[in-house]
Design a protein around this motif. Structure first.
Motif, short mmCIF file in Angstrom:
data_model
loop_
_atom_site.label_atom_id
_atom_site.label_comp_id
_atom_site.label_asym_id
_atom_site.label_seq_id
_atom_site.Cartn_x
_atom_site.Cartn_y
_atom_site.Cartn_z
N THR A 1 0.81 -1.22 0.00
CA THR A 1 0.00 0.00 0.00
C THR A 1 0.84 1.27 0.00
OG1 THR A 1 -0.06 -0.07 2.42
CG2 THR A 1 -1.89 -1.14 1.25
N ASP B 1 0.28 4.42 -2.52
CA ASP B 1 -0.95 5.19 -2.28
C ASP B 1 -0.86 5.98 -0.98
OD1 ASP B 1 -2.28 4.54 -4.65
OD2 ASP B 1 -3.00 2.65 -3.82
N TYR C 1 -6.95 10.04 0.45
CA TYR C 1 -6.77 8.59 0.55
C TYR C 1 -8.09 7.84 0.37
CZ TYR C 1 -4.75 4.13 1.96
OH TYR C 1 -4.32 2.83 1.96
N HIS D 1 -8.35 7.54 -3.32
CA HIS D 1 -7.21 7.02 -4.09
C HIS D 1 -6.47 5.87 -3.39
CE1 HIS D 1 -7.48 10.31 -7.01
NE2 HIS D 1 -7.71 11.10 -5.98
N LYS D 2 -7.09 5.25 -2.39
CA LYS D 2 -6.39 4.23 -1.62
C LYS D 2 -6.07 2.98 -2.43
CE LYS D 2 -10.78 2.58 0.22
NZ LYS D 2 -11.50 3.68 -0.47
N ASN D 3 -6.72 2.82 -3.59
CA ASN D 3 -6.52 1.61 -4.37
C ASN D 3 -6.02 1.90 -5.78
OD1 ASN D 3 -6.48 -1.15 -4.68
ND2 ASN D 3 -8.68 -1.37 -5.02
N ASP D 4 -5.34 3.04 -5.94
CA ASP D 4 -4.80 3.38 -7.26
C ASP D 4 -3.62 2.49 -7.62
OD1 ASP D 4 -6.70 5.33 -7.33
OD2 ASP D 4 -5.30 7.03 -7.29
N HIS D 5 -2.73 2.26 -6.67
CA HIS D 5 -1.51 1.50 -6.93
C HIS D 5 -1.33 0.31 -6.00
CE1 HIS D 5 -0.22 4.80 -9.55
NE2 HIS D 5 -0.62 5.63 -8.59
N THR D 6 -2.21 0.16 -5.05
CA THR D 6 -2.12 -0.94 -4.08
C THR D 6 -2.31 -2.29 -4.77
OG1 THR D 6 -2.76 0.37 -2.16
CG2 THR D 6 -3.36 -1.96 -2.12
#
Length: 230
Positions: A25, A28, A86, A89-94
């Protein structure tokens, strides 16, 4: 909760940390922190700095990223900016670490009780677990105003209670284990009187984990599986 009879050796109850253990994580989290600091006119943090500051929850991450002279008002502004960013956008790159989705599912299929305890906000834990580990974990809980954050043992004790009497019996008999990637997790396991398996793919180096007191360190999901089943 899994009701399959446990027919294998090793730990019957496994409690996982989330960030740095099950999910990567950090990007993000770093982007949310960068956004919040920039929105409040503050100097940015590097990715390495963000990685070194995570582990004790969002409030500590922000506290460690602000000047010592920061006022409560500034802390509130940065926190609000971080939370708003967050949440969106918490799951943009996670993404999950290699092999961990499969391992968690196999452990549960074997009849082991599996749980997640995280210092991440509870809403984010629920949403990310639904995205990457749907239906896999018997219990998944994040931080709240009513449960102290790790390394306090209360979150682990709460998870064991939610898992049920068998999990509590496992903990008392040495058949429960805690898995995490940082010194916070090593301390959490010690405070909860559980053995700890540390993983080296997260937010701390092997040297940092050893310095924190980690006795068992897994470098791959297969090594972790062996340590849990061993």
């Amino acid at each position: 909760m899994s009701d399959t009879k446990l027919g294998t050796t090793g730990y019957a109850t496994v409690i996982f940390d989330l960030d740095g253990t099950l999910l990567n994580t950090i990007e993000d989290l770093h982007l949310a922190l960068a956004h919040a600091l920039d929105a409040c006119g503050l100097a940015p943090a590097t990715l390495a700095q963000t990685q070194a500051r995570v582990g004790n929850g969002r409030a500590k991450l922000i506290e460690r990223s602000l000047p010592a002279s920061a006022s409560p008002e500034l802390t509130t502004r940065v926190t609000s900016a971080f939370d708003h960013y967050y949440a969106a956008h918490k799951n943009d790159h996670t993404h999950p670490y290699p092999g961990m989705v499969e391992l968690a599912a196999r452990l549960r299929d074997e009849g082991r009780r599996v749980a997640v305890v995280s210092n991440k906000s509870n809403y984010a834990v629920r949403e990310l677990m639904d995205s990457y580990y749907p239906g896999v974990f018997d219990v998944a809980m994040g931080s709240s105003d009513t449960v102290p954050k790790k390394p306090n043992r209360i979150m682990v004790d709460t998870a064991l209670t939610r898992l049920g009497a068998a999990a509590q019996a496992d903990a008392a008999a040495g058949r429960a284990v805690y898995v995490g990637d940082s010194e916070v997790d090593v301390a959490t396991a010690a405070n909860a009187d559980l053995p700890c398996i540390a993983v080296s793919w997260g937010f701390r180096t092997v040297e940092q984990l050893r310095a924190a007191g980690a006795a068992t360190i897994a470098s791959t999901a297969d090594e972790l599986a062996h340590a849990i089943r061993g």
